[in-house]
Design a protein around this motif. Structure first.
Motif, PDB file in Angstrom:
ATOM      1  N   ILE A  43      -9.722  -0.993  -3.428  1.00 17.28           N
ATOM      2  CA  ILE A  43      -9.382  -0.422  -2.335  1.00 17.28           C
ATOM      3  C   ILE A  43     -10.842  -0.088  -1.667  1.00 17.28           C
ATOM      4  CG2 ILE A  43      -8.582   1.381  -0.887  1.00 17.28           C
ATOM      5  CD1 ILE A  43      -6.458   1.839  -2.947  1.00 17.28           C
TER       6      ILE A  43
ATOM      7  N   GLN B 105     -13.830   1.745   0.238  1.00 20.68           N
ATOM      8  CA  GLN B 105     -14.151   3.243   0.271  1.00 20.68           C
ATOM      9  C   GLN B 105     -14.852   3.492   1.520  1.00 20.68           C
ATOM     10  OE1 GLN B 105     -14.607   5.354  -2.860  1.00 20.68           O
ATOM     11  NE2 GLN B 105     -13.366   3.823  -3.996  1.00 20.68           N
TER      12      GLN B 105
ATOM     13  N   TYR C 101      -5.917   2.891  -7.116  1.00 17.03           N
ATOM     14  CA  TYR C 101      -5.862   4.021  -6.295  1.00 17.03           C
ATOM     15  C   TYR C 101      -7.426   4.614  -5.867  1.00 17.03           C
ATOM     16  CZ  TYR C 101      -6.287   6.829 -10.365  1.00 17.03           C
ATOM     17  OH  TYR C 101      -6.737   7.566 -11.579  1.00 17.03           O
ATOM     18  N   LYS C 102      -7.347   5.435  -4.933  1.00 16.49           N
ATOM     19  CA  LYS C 102      -8.523   6.283  -4.791  1.00 16.49           C
ATOM     20  C   LYS C 102      -8.035   7.587  -4.267  1.00 16.49           C
ATOM     21  CE  LYS C 102     -10.136   5.788  -0.225  1.00 16.49           C
ATOM     22  NZ  LYS C 102     -11.189   5.837   0.761  1.00 16.49           N
TER      23      LYS C 102
ATOM     24  N   LYS D 186       0.822  -1.280   0.022  1.00 20.53           N
ATOM     25  CA  LYS D 186       0.150  -0.016   0.173  1.00 20.53           C
ATOM     26  C   LYS D 186       0.952   1.460  -0.149  1.00 20.53           C
ATOM     27  CE  LYS D 186      -4.160  -1.806   1.887  1.00 20.53           C
ATOM     28  NZ  LYS D 186      -5.289  -1.447   2.293  1.00 20.53           N
TER      29      LYS D 186
ATOM     30  N   THR E 156      -2.755   0.784  -4.041  1.00 20.77           N
ATOM     31  CA  THR E 156      -2.572  -0.545  -3.603  1.00 20.77           C
ATOM     32  C   THR E 156      -1.799  -1.357  -4.711  1.00 20.77           C
ATOM     33  OG1 THR E 156      -3.261  -2.905  -2.705  1.00 20.77           O
ATOM     34  CG2 THR E 156      -4.857  -1.543  -4.324  1.00 20.77           C
TER      35      THR E 156
ATOM     36  N   ALA F  37      -4.988  13.470  -1.463  1.00 22.61           N
ATOM     37  CA  ALA F  37      -4.556  12.449  -0.801  1.00 22.61           C
ATOM     38  C   ALA F  37      -4.794  11.255  -1.436  1.00 22.61           C
ATOM     39  CB  ALA F  37      -5.087  12.338   0.788  1.00 22.61           C
ATOM     40  N   VAL F  38      -3.805  10.488  -1.932  1.00 24.05           N
ATOM     41  CA  VAL F  38      -3.874   9.138  -2.706  1.00 24.05           C
ATOM     42  C   VAL F  38      -3.652   7.979  -1.707  1.00 24.05           C
ATOM     43  CG1 VAL F  38      -3.299   7.873  -4.536  1.00 24.05           C
ATOM     44  CG2 VAL F  38      -3.436  10.291  -4.660  1.00 24.05           C
ATOM     45  N   GLU F  39      -4.473   7.109  -1.658  1.00 20.00           N
ATOM     46  CA  GLU F  39      -4.327   5.703  -1.227  1.00 20.00           C
ATOM     47  C   GLU F  39      -4.133   4.848  -2.348  1.00 20.00           C
ATOM     48  OE1 GLU F  39      -6.237   2.341   1.743  1.00 20.00           O
ATOM     49  OE2 GLU F  39      -7.132   4.303   1.458  1.00 20.00           O
TER      50      GLU F  39
ATOM     51  N   ASP G  17      -8.538  11.336  -2.398  1.00 19.04           N
ATOM     52  CA  ASP G  17      -9.602  12.256  -1.590  1.00 19.04           C
ATOM     53  C   ASP G  17      -8.852  13.811  -1.520  1.00 19.04           C
ATOM     54  OD1 ASP G  17     -11.608  10.394  -0.541  1.00 19.04           O
ATOM     55  OD2 ASP G  17      -9.958   9.661   0.690  1.00 19.04           O
TER      56      ASP G  17
ATOM     57  N   ALA H 258       0.609   5.651   0.236  1.00 19.92           N
ATOM     58  CA  ALA H 258       0.104   6.803   0.442  1.00 19.92           C
ATOM     59  C   ALA H 258       0.926   8.232   0.218  1.00 19.92           C
ATOM     60  CB  ALA H 258      -0.276   7.050   2.113  1.00 19.92           C
TER      61      ALA H 258
END
Length: 86
Positions: A84, A86, A60-61, A17, A78, A74-76, A63, A19
């Motif tokens: 991922i 939500q 990714y997601k 993961k 994987t 902000a990216v998370e 926000d 960030a």
């Protein structure tokens, strides 16, 4: 340049993961002096960041974080298969 792509590829190869937080100076309040720091290198807006994440094959997601006149993407991400939560 290609340095951000190298970094994303290396992160993909070594982490499950990831960030990432990127300044969104376009939405900063004027008292935060957006675009006035000569040492700050602006590599990404949200569209360019997402394009590079997709290019290296990361799921990714993103926000948008906004508080006190500041704004960041902000990216998370994987590297594992699946979505991922939500």
């Amino acid at each position: 340049g290609d340095e951000p792509m190298k970094l994303l590829q290396e992160a993909k190869n070594s982490a499950g993961k990831i960030a990432i937080v990127v300044p969104n100076e376009y939405s900063w309040s004027q008292d935060k002096n957006p675009f006035k720091n000569p040492d700050h290198k602006r590599v990404y807006d949200c569209e360019a960041l997402c394009r590079d994440l997709e290019a290296v094959g990361l799921t990714y997601k993103v926000d948008l974080l906004e508080f006190g006149g500041w704004s960041f993407f902000a990216v998370e991400a994987t590297t594992q298969s699946g979505v991922i939560s939500q």
